[in-house]
Design an enzyme around this catalytic site. Structure first.
Site, PDB file in Angstrom:
ATOM      1  CE1 TYR A 210      -5.232   5.190   4.436  1.00  0.00           C
ATOM      2  CE2 TYR A 210      -5.670   4.618   6.721  1.00  0.00           C
ATOM      3  CZ  TYR A 210      -4.769   4.869   5.694  1.00  0.00           C
ATOM      4  OH  TYR A 210      -3.421   4.802   5.939  1.00  0.00           O
TER       5      TYR A 210
ATOM      6  CG  ASP B 131      -9.244  12.154   1.815  1.00  0.00           C
ATOM      7  OD1 ASP B 131      -8.811  11.477   2.776  1.00  0.00           O
ATOM      8  OD2 ASP B 131      -8.680  12.195   0.697  1.00  0.00           O
TER       9      ASP B 131
ATOM     10  CE  LYS C 238      -4.840   6.888  -2.814  1.00  0.00           C
ATOM     11  NZ  LYS C 238      -4.046   5.716  -2.440  1.00  0.00           N
TER      12      LYS C 238
HETATM   13  P1  KE4 Z   1      -1.173   8.288   1.683  1.00  0.00           P
HETATM   14  O1  KE4 Z   1      -0.650   8.857   2.959  1.00  0.00           O
HETATM   15  O2  KE4 Z   1      -1.185   6.766   1.677  1.00  0.00           O
HETATM   16  O3  KE4 Z   1      -0.522   8.894   0.436  1.00  0.00           O
HETATM   17  O4  KE4 Z   1      -2.710   8.732   1.523  1.00  0.00           O
HETATM   18  C1  KE4 Z   1      -3.594   8.405   2.570  1.00  0.00           C
HETATM   19  C2  KE4 Z   1      -5.016   8.414   2.046  1.00  0.00           C
HETATM   20  C3  KE4 Z   1      -5.809   9.515   2.332  1.00  0.00           C
HETATM   21  N1  KE4 Z   1      -7.086   9.580   1.887  1.00  0.00           N
HETATM   22  C4  KE4 Z   1      -7.617   8.582   1.138  1.00  0.00           C
HETATM   23  C5  KE4 Z   1      -9.029   8.696   0.662  1.00  0.00           C
HETATM   24  C6  KE4 Z   1      -6.838   7.438   0.809  1.00  0.00           C
HETATM   25  O5  KE4 Z   1      -7.387   6.447   0.062  1.00  0.00           O
HETATM   26  C7  KE4 Z   1      -5.516   7.354   1.268  1.00  0.00           C
HETATM   27  C8  KE4 Z   1      -4.634   6.157   0.980  1.00  0.00           C
HETATM   28  N2  KE4 Z   1      -5.264   5.086   0.274  1.00  0.00           N
HETATM   29  C9  KE4 Z   1      -4.708   3.778   0.499  1.00  0.00           C
HETATM   30  C10 KE4 Z   1      -5.548   2.763  -0.294  1.00  0.00           C
HETATM   31  N3  KE4 Z   1      -6.780   2.475   0.333  1.00  0.00           N
HETATM   32  C11 KE4 Z   1      -3.262   3.708   0.122  1.00  0.00           C
HETATM   33  C12 KE4 Z   1      -2.680   2.323   0.046  1.00  0.00           C
HETATM   34  C13 KE4 Z   1      -1.826   2.004   1.230  1.00  0.00           C
HETATM   35  O6  KE4 Z   1      -2.189   2.393   2.373  1.00  0.00           O
HETATM   36  O7  KE4 Z   1      -0.783   1.361   1.001  1.00  0.00           O
END
Ligand code: KE4
Length: 426
Positions: A142, A237, A265
């Site tokens: 993801y 990533d 994060k």
């Molecule tokens: P954000 O756009 O949510 O800040 O980051 C996206 C993203 C990109 N790359 C990786 C490896 C990630 O894990 C994420 C976001 N992680 C999720 C949890 N699996 C965020 C939680 C959510 O979507 O509310």
């Protein structure tokens, strides 16, 4: 009716699914999401006064535990000067210099406001730099919710039960090719079939959005070789692994040098921050220097920089934090393996450092397909069993368990005891 239930009833009327991010909705596990009032150390407290050991940590940022005093003070001090200027500030320079100091592959970096925005921008940079359009991603990884990444994505998309998202134009998805995690031949095959068309390969160096799936020995090295040989960029990533697996992320832990890296994060310390960076010759394609456009009103926001910079400084200056995180993570996984053995169960436990995952499947989990063999209904019962006993894990099988520096063996032992009691009911 609990206050969480009352709030959820109101929320669903004016917010899609009652939440501002799908995974918070408990759809994968059933029940009413808990509305959180405050958090401290390894614990969160909901609006009904219930206390939980927290293994989400805001999905990664709270690596030091909640309400870290030094971060709070840095934020309050920054607020005294104003919240946002839309102009360059000293702390943005300090933050960029700090990340370049900590991550050898980063020569230049650009701040944005989320991991999604960082991925989207890095992919545009890769396409602008190479003049190519196609991107290889891995099923189950993801990378946020930008159109081209919502193809066989993990995390909440996997929970939604659909491999892709509505609303993504076919033309956009066509340029996203999907390979199989830990299967280098699936990558070679795509390179051979798309000669000189692949701008980049993007990967979570430790996949943490299909549960936690580790790269097999040599896999990342082979990926590096293939990208170099084909004139394509390797994008790590590290939104989850960055500054979690080590002070120089997964790339430092596995000693692989990507061309671009995505952060999020932890670099925000709990505030909305994403970033992308890497080789100077690539980053100098980005506006206003180069012709790849990318911008953001609140990018490098001074309050967010204050939180993120303080968190990184604490991690840099206290290497014993990683020793503690790694010891707790190893202890948890080792003891859980013992419990499963005692119960005659052969479920799959994965993890590295402070990232872990218990899959309810006997299959060894090494990619999207094997992760999907997990019994998600059993996971749902497990989640609710733990929640009722004051232990808050991710409300979905295809997420990670995050341990923070505020956790101790006490919290881990409470968690293991509850897990063993649940496993007795299987
Ligand atoms: P954000 O756009 O949510 O800040 O980051 C996206 C993203 C990109 N790359 C990786 C490896 C990630 O894990 C994420 C976001 N992680 C999720 C949890 N699996 C965020 C939680 C959510 O979507 O509310």
């Amino acid at each position: 009716m609990s206050k969480s239930q009352e709030l959820f009833k109101r929320a669903v009327k004016c917010i899609p699914g009652g939440v501002n991010s799908p995974v918070r909705a408990f759809n994968a596990v059933g029940g009413n999401p808990r509305f959180i009032k405050r958090a401290e150390g390894a614990y969160i407290y909901d609006v009904d006064g219930n206390k939980y050991i927290d293994y989400i940590g805001s999905w990664g940022p709270m690596i030091l535990g909640h309400d870290n005093k030094e971060i709070r003070e840095a934020v309050i001090k920054a607020c005294e000067n104003g919240l946002s200027f839309g102009a360059a500030t000293e702390i943005e320079v300090e933050m960029a210099e700090l990340i370049c100091e900590l991550i050898p592959s980063i020569e230049m970096i650009r701040m944005v406001n989320s991991g999604t925005e960082a991925v989207m921008s890095a992919i545009r940079a890769a396409r602008g730099y190479t003049g190519r359009n196609k991107i290889i991603k891995f099923a189950g990884c993801y990378h946020g919710h930008s159109d081209s990444m919502l193809v066989k994505a993990g995390s909440g998309v996997m929970v939604a039960g659909v491999p892709d998202s509505a609303g993504v134009p076919k033309g956009c998805a066509e340029d996203t090719l999907t390979a199989i995690y830990n299967d280098i031949s699936s990558v070679e095959d795509l390179f051979n079939k798309n000669k000189d068309c692949i701008a980049a390969v993007i990967i979570e160096p430790v996949a943490a959005n299909m549960g936690v799936v580790l790269p097999e020995e040599g896999f990342l090295n082979e990926l590096r070789r293939l990208c170099t040989e084909n004139g394509s960029l390797l994008i790590f990533d590290e939104v989850i692994t960055g500054f979690r697996l080590s002070i120089s992320g997964a790339q430092g832990y596995y000693d692989i040098k990507p061309d671009l890296t995505i952060f999020g994060k932890i670099i925000g310390g709990g505030m909305p921050v994403g970033a992308y960076g890497g080789r100077r010759d690539i980053m100098e394609q980005i506006s206003p220097v180069g012709t790849v456009y990318q911008a953001g009103t609140l990018s490098g926001n001074p309050i967010a920089m204050a939180a993120g910079k303080k968190e990184l400084e604490i991690l840099r200056d206290n290497p014993q934090i990683y020793t503690h995180l790694n010891k707790l993570g190893s202890y948890y996984r080792k003891e859980l393996k013992e419990i499963l053995k005692r119960r005659g169960l052969n479920y799959s436990i994965t993890g590295v450092g402070s990232l872990s995952c218990l899959f309810f499947t006997d299959t060894e989990v090494k990619d999207y397909e094997s992760a999907k063999t997990s019994e998600v209904r059993v996971f749902g019962r497990y989640f609710n069993y733990m929640l009722e006993r004051g232990i808050y894990i991710a409300p979905a099988q295809f997420e990670a368990m995050f341990i923070s520096n505020a956790h101790t063996y006490k919290e881990i032992d409470i968690t293991l005891e509850a897990a063993e009691n649940f496993l007795k009911t299987i």
